[in-house]
Design a protein around this motif. Sequence first.
Motif: not given
Length: 424
Positions: A140-150, A329-339, A367-373
């Motif tokens: 139900d929740a797809v985790p994402f990472s903090a993406y840091l840049f210089f 972002l939602m397209a990413m989350a839906h397919v990530a939740a399906s695999v 994001f909820e606790d680092g994830a898209i729910v």
Amino acid sequence: MKLKTIRITPIAFKDAPLLNAAGIHEPYALRTIIELESDSGHIGLGETYGDAPVLDLLEVLAPDLVGLDPFDLNGLRRRAQDVVARTQTSAGAAFTLAPGTDPAKNLQKLYAAFEVAFLDMQARYLGMPLVDLLGGRVRDAVPFSAYLFFKYARHIDARYPDDAWGETLTPDQLVAQAETMIKRHGFKSIKLKAGVLSPDQEVACIRALASRFPGVPLRIDPNGNWSLSTAIVMGGQLDGLLEYYEDPCPTLTDMAALHQATGMPLATNMVVTDLNQFRVNTGSQGCQIILSDHHYWGGLRDTQLLARMCETFGLGLSMHSNSHLGISLMAMAHVAASVPLLSYACDTHYPWLDPQEEVIAGGQLRFEDGAIVLGAAAGLGVDIDQDALARLHQQYLDCGIRSRNDTAQMRKYQPDWTGKAPRF
């Protein structure tokens, strides 16, 4: 049900002065918003690249789709193949910024852009979340990472204000950036976009992050800007600090040699970007983790196929990101939740988005606790804010940028900049 209306709207949104191997982000990032409407009144939304070559293809294909059944994905693919075969697109960036600007990926990019909108319409018509249409959710929740840049504190052009995130060029500044991003969004892992400063400086930054966030999984991505010899040396210094080592070298041959020399798990979104390269990689054992991206892998269904292939061949899977808005972002989350196979938290640029620059109704997603729910709303679960769309389209018309070119932008700071890799 037949497609009645297709709207293709290029937009520009403000982007931070983020540094990378190719140069620096321009003041505005480009995207294209796709809106479909059927003769039954159902809608479908998509989001993809906004560069001129992709926009050319989208605008040529759109009229050919009127009257097509939105469930006819094979019909969509045939029409996309025909358009790519007969259309000469305008020139893009001087240097390829990974597969997103690679003209060899035009068919995958074109098909994927509309496939997401077709699937969104299908799911809305059936009254179900898109993830259910894709086979049902395994999470139900797809985790994402903090993406840091210089990054620099501001864009060089005088008319742009200081960036709210400030400068990040030192380990202390990078740790502060990570602290802010994690506090705001709850991310449980950290990725550093590297290939910018000297490798020794970037390794020092990883060590600073490891000291400040003990036990938090770390990744570094030099974007192919390190030679094989440099990557081997830096790999020795990074060993034990990373959950994976992403694209330090520019070729699959180098990546295979690097893995053989270090034994470190290597991830890529640069050298394995289609199933032919996947086949070669299984023989060379160059990369152990594939970072998918539905925008250039050919859509959501093909991303599911990639996930199954990774499972079959014992490879890890996660997701690559580029500058994007909430529809992507939602397209990413839906397919990530399906695999079933999702080995690592996904990448996303979304925290860098100015909240005033979002195009979806209700504003920026949270994001909820680092994830898209994922919720129970039909389709992607988002709708367009038409006022915001009009404003961002006007921003596109006014900004003058038509294709992303981080190299040209960097030459405003350093006139002799080449952007060619590997530089270190």
